[in-house]
Design an enzyme around this catalytic site. Structure first.
Site, PDB file in Angstrom:
ATOM      1  N   HIS A   1       0.817  -1.215   0.000  1.00  0.00           N
ATOM      2  CA  HIS A   1       0.000   0.000   0.000  1.00  0.00           C
ATOM      3  C   HIS A   1       0.854   1.271   0.000  1.00  0.00           C
ATOM      4  O   HIS A   1       0.591   2.196   0.774  1.00  0.00           O
ATOM      5  CB  HIS A   1      -0.911   0.025   1.248  1.00  0.00           C
ATOM      6  CG  HIS A   1      -1.816  -1.155   1.369  1.00  0.00           C
ATOM      7  ND1 HIS A   1      -2.408  -1.518   2.574  1.00  0.00           N
ATOM      8  CD2 HIS A   1      -2.250  -2.048   0.447  1.00  0.00           C
ATOM      9  CE1 HIS A   1      -3.151  -2.591   2.390  1.00  0.00           C
ATOM     10  NE2 HIS A   1      -3.075  -2.944   1.110  1.00  0.00           N
ATOM     11  N   PRO A   2       1.863   1.393  -0.839  1.00  0.00           N
ATOM     12  CA  PRO A   2       2.677   2.610  -0.810  1.00  0.00           C
ATOM     13  C   PRO A   2       1.863   3.820  -1.262  1.00  0.00           C
ATOM     14  O   PRO A   2       1.006   3.727  -2.141  1.00  0.00           O
ATOM     15  CB  PRO A   2       3.814   2.308  -1.786  1.00  0.00           C
ATOM     16  CG  PRO A   2       3.240   1.295  -2.730  1.00  0.00           C
ATOM     17  CD  PRO A   2       2.320   0.454  -1.892  1.00  0.00           C
TER      18      PRO A   2
END
Length: 530
Positions: free
Chosen positions: A464-465
């Site tokens: 989930h960057p």
């Protein structure tokens, strides 16, 4: 130099696919979509259970983080998509949006138009929901959103176990409230993955004004007199855009390409021999990601999909899917989970759970020889901030990805609380008929220091960057609230990198929403042209 395009979109992922499809609804607009990865022809991209192959190399660039200095120098595999559809083509298909408060906080930071009531219509516009049609959900959009079609009895036991600890079941964690355990809705349609490419590009592939090139690796964005005018590919080909260059390469790819283009921290670019176009230290800063921890238990019988790892049973599973669209192949394997609290005083849930219907599903996660179940937890609002920087001026080199996990002591404390809670859930009475014993962390892990060392060895990215091209109204913001690049005209960034703060959940649905909202803003900014 090739001319004739109004817009060039760099990156055919979750957001880029949306923008390409929406802009070409106007037949007078010529759009070129460039994707460095390949086509999504392999069946694993379309079968829900194909996710299990994705973190192990298929459709990924094979990148890693730098050693994490707050985690005993651990190096993490950092899966980034290398295929049309981007992350939506290789993820676990979990459809969540974060919490309404996440977006309201964006608005409070000065990002007008990004409050929850502002973004909700775009979530609804994108959806073709097989269950709900109400204030929170829509039908008839491009993106398939479905309830799981192959849950197992252990999932219901998990809900009962959570209830023993006061955690309620929630029928719709993307609805009125996020709190509770749930079956996640999934980005699937008719038991097939509904990636952004399949939902937005495939139905419109015959549009004469939509030009899609895969295997098109961009070296740099061309900037002339303070204006983005096109791109240069690694083979030297130059392509021009008369209206805008739209960067949609994700929270790692977008800041990487900006820096290759001479847009970023000037001193570092100069040291790499890159001509500086614009000194913007905030490009590639503010990296946020969710660190995923896991508890693994051995099961007492064939209660999870691990049993289908045997060759003859995997053939049976394939036949079951072909004829019934049910069974393990139709499962994302992580379609059960929910949201709860590490900090009881938190303004909304700060933990997310994913119940894995097996073990060893993802790269680097242990497998149980006789079958098991995995319960992941991640702390949703990390304070730690990392960076994306260049290793060299060579566009074929992987970037220096530093999520800076657990730099902030609160992240460490809350992560440990989340891991302890997963152990408590799995130890409850309703799960005892299914579970033989907890194997990881196991009974020898007792003190916070024990947990810390366990986490350093047994954890992974949640994929989930966010935040590396931060949206805002201050001088250091990379883009403004209309996603226009600060300091360069005709350049816009449209992907999860624009998030000021990572949302409190999986990020893929948000990237699609960002693409929908950006498409409207682009049309508005260019008037009758679009």
């Amino acid at each position: 130099m090739e001319n004739g395009y109004d817009f060039i979109i760099i990156g055919g992922g979750s957001a880029g696919s949306v923008v390409a499809a929406r802009l070409t609804e106007d037949p007078n607009i010529q759009v070129l979509l460039l994707e460095a990865g390949g086509r999504d022809r392999h069946p694993f991209y379309h079968l829900p259970a194909g996710f299990a192959k994705m973190t192990k190399g298929i459709g990924s660039w094979g990148w890693h983080t730098v050693p994490q200095k707050h985690m005993n120098d651990r190096v993490f595999r950092y899966t980034q998509a290398k295929v049309i559809g981007g992350g939506s083509a290789i993820n676990a298909q979990i459809y969540t949006r974060g919490n309404a408060r996440d977006y309201d906080e964006w608005r409070q930071l000065g990002c007008e138009g990004w409050g929850y009531d502002d973004v909700l219509p775009y979530y609804r516009k994108a959806e073709d929901n097989d269950t709900y049609d109400n204030r929170y959900h829509g039908k008839g959009g491009p993106l398939g959103v479905s309830k799981p079609c192959a849950p197992l009895p252990i999932c219901e036991a998990y809900f009962e176990a959570a209830a023993k600890l006061g955690i309620p079941k929630n029928e719709d964690v993307t609805g009125e409230t996020q709190d509770g355990v749930a079956y996640y809705q999934l980005t699937q349609k008719n038991a097939r993955r509904s990636s952004a490419a399949m939902a937005y590009l495939a139905p419109n592939k015959d549009r004469s004004n939509l030009h899609v090139r895969t295997g098109a690796n961009v070296h740099r964005i061309i900037v002339e007199s303070g204006k983005a005018t096109g791109v240069e590919l690694v083979d030297g080909t130059r392509l021009t855009a008369s209206a805008e260059v739209i960067l949609s390469s994700g929270s790692i790819g977008s800041p990487r390409l900006l820096q290759l283009s001479g847009i970023g921290p000037a001193a570092e670019l100069h040291d790499l021999g890159i001509d500086v176009v614009l000194d913007r230290p905030s490009v590639g800063a503010n990296l946020q990601d969710h660190l995923d921890l896991y508890c693994i238990c051995e099961v007492s019988g064939p209660h999870t999909y691990d049993r289908f790892a045997k060759p003859h049973l995997s053939v049976l599973a394939g036949l079951q899917y072909i004829f019934t669209r049910r069974g393990p192949v139709s499962s994302s394997l992580f379609e059960t989970g929910g949201f709860w609290y590490a900090d009881p005083e938190a303004r909304s849930p700060d933990l997310q759970f994913h119940l894995g219907l097996g073990t060893g599903i993802e790269s680097g996660v242990a497998a149980m020889p006789d079958g098991g179940v995995t319960l992941n937890s991640c702390y949703l609002r990390p304070r730690s901030r990392g960076t994306v920087r260049l290793r060299s001026s060579d566009p074929s080199d992987e970037p220096l990805i530093d999520p800076n996990y657990l730099q902030d002591p609160q992240d460490r404390e809350m992560s440990i609380r989340g891991l302890r809670l997963t152990q408590e859930i799995l130890a409850q009475e309703p799960l005892k008929p299914f579970i033989k014993a907890e194997r990881l962390p196991g009974p020898d892990i007792k003190s916070d220091e024990d947990y810390f060392h366990f986490i350093c060895e047994h954890s992974k990215t949640s994929h989930h960057p966010a935040g590396t091209c931060r949206m805002g109204i201050d001088d250091q913001a990379v883009v403004d609230p209309r996603l226009r690049f600060n300091g360069i005209d005709q350049l816009r960034v449209v992907d999860a990198s624009i998030m000021p703060n990572v949302i409190s959940s999986n990020t893929n649905a948000a990237a699609i929403m960002i693409g929908e909202k950006a498409s409207d803003m682009i049309r508005q900014d260019h008037g009758s042209k679009t």
